[in-house]
Scaffold this motif. Structure first.
Motif, short mmCIF file in Angstrom:
data_model
loop_
_atom_site.label_atom_id
_atom_site.label_comp_id
_atom_site.label_asym_id
_atom_site.label_seq_id
_atom_site.Cartn_x
_atom_site.Cartn_y
_atom_site.Cartn_z
N SER B 68 39.01 47.32 43.43
CA SER B 68 40.11 46.83 44.20
C SER B 68 41.12 47.72 44.45
O SER B 68 41.80 47.95 45.51
CB SER B 68 40.61 45.58 43.68
N VAL B 71 39.69 50.05 47.12
CA VAL B 71 39.74 49.39 48.63
C VAL B 71 41.15 49.25 49.01
O VAL B 71 41.52 49.21 50.12
CB VAL B 71 39.31 47.80 48.38
N ARG B 72 42.27 48.95 48.26
CA ARG B 72 43.51 48.66 48.52
C ARG B 72 43.89 49.85 49.31
O ARG B 72 44.63 50.00 50.14
CB ARG B 72 44.30 48.25 47.38
N CYS B 129 36.96 42.14 48.94
CA CYS B 129 37.26 43.56 49.29
C CYS B 129 36.53 43.68 50.71
O CYS B 129 37.58 44.43 51.59
CB CYS B 129 36.89 44.61 48.56
#
Lengths: 215, 215
Positions: B68, B71-72, B129
């Motif tokens: 995460s 992906v962020r 995601c």
DNA sequence: AAAAAAAGTGAAGCAAGTTTCACAAATTTA
DNA sequence: TAAATTTGTGAAACTTGCTTCACTTTTTTT
């Protein structure tokens, strides 16, 4: 005298082998490689775990056979569609549609033989399979480009993109959370996407770089 | 009196945590989840295996954080590109190109967070995601369609196809057997493909169904 | 029908990797 | 500095799943 298998016995053995392969394929189709443990395959085939090893030297070998079997069938179908008479567009769309429809019936299987990671041995087999796959599409793309029906483009990359596009678009729905959209519409949208991508005239490059029209 | 961590100690702990996450990301980038065993992560972070469990309750939790996190960052970059002024075409191409270029630098990492199968827990995180990811592209596609710059199409499917197309086209080269084509050309071909697919005028449907011109 | 060979069984062996835990080291409090 | 608490260690326990093997059952030969 040397032991000689009766025809009946030979058939039974062949049948067992076949049943093992089918069991493995079924389990992979249901839940990917993860589900297809030797124990599960043996149970599904109605044999003991040990028996599997009379037919295949290792799990990887079994998977390789399942994989290449499936790919061989699939490619044969696609090649046949692409060899038919018609425009490159028509043949490409027919192939994409046919593949997408079949993949929808067993998305895990499609995913497994296109993308799911596996032992190096299986992986090696897949590289060959993918090549075979990609070549089928490259054939029709190259023909379309040669005849001027499609714009100039990298058929290598385009073939990969096509495979990727429908893998992603089809496989995503495998996730149990996503509710399935109407299959027909999904297939149509994928075919459209791929068709425009390879056959559509390139939109003016200017649009890509131009600053926004200030209001 | 209750134990109270000194600021120095707090920093050291935070640093350890950070180092664990970075070590895991590095290993995944090098060789996918397979390479990122707890032992390897611990060694790379300069800690013992046991220590990892002071920071993360399980391997899956660690992976979820790595995922995460990555992906962020990625989505933030893409969103920024897409929010800039410009035509939908220009912004889409910029996003695709930017993502493709970055993915080329660490294809295993890109693959791992887009497609590589993992524990159910990690898988669940990935679904979120992917949604985030897909939404970024959907934004610009929807804008393009709304303004009439792009033809009518399923933005949902198109977003998935775009992600799939470059995943496949970029990740294939991860396989050690395939020699790497020129990166610039590859990225350009992918951008072209995606751009034509969403922005190009649909080629006449007639071409798709018409029988071949008999000679 | 007895002997020889092959096929089938499934529990035990093994390998790889995650997680735990008794203990050691370091840090904080008094 | 001693006591209390937290952090760190790494070997051992545990888990999962492939593979083997001593043994039983079936098939073939004589």
């Amino acid at each position: 005298m040397a032991y000689q298998r009766s025809t009946l016995m030979q058939e039974r053995l062949a049948d067992n082998r076949q049943r093992i392969v089918l069991a493995a394929r079924g389990l992979i189709a249901r839940g990917g490689f993860r589900e297809a443990s030797i124990t599960a395959v043996a149970a599904a085939a109605g044999l003991s775990t040990g028996a599997i090893y009379r037919y295949f030297p290792s799990k990887a070998d079994l998977f390789v056979e399942v994989l290449s079997d499936a790919v061989r069938r699939e490619c044969a179908i696609l090649r046949e569609l692409i060899a038919r008479p018609g425009t490159a567009s028509a043949r490409l769309c027919a192939a994409v549609e046919s593949f997408a429809k079949r993949a929808l019936e067993g998305p895990h299987l499609a995913y497994a033989f296109i993308a799911e990671p596996a032992d190096p041995e299986v992986e090696a087999a897949r590289i060959l399979c993918r090549q075979e796959f990609s070549d089928v599409f490259k054939t029709v793309l190259a023909e379309g480009v040669a005849s001027g029906e499609f714009p100039k483009q990298s058929v290598e990359v385009a073939a990969a993109c096509i495979v990727g596009a429908f893998t992603e678009a089809l496989v995503r729905p495998v996730a149990p959370t996503t509710r399935r959209v109407d299959d027909r519409k999904l297939v149509a949208a994928i075919v459209d996407f791929c068709h425009r991508a390879v056959a559509g005239p390139s939109p003016p490059v200017a649009a890509r770089r131009a600053p926004p029209p200030r209001v």
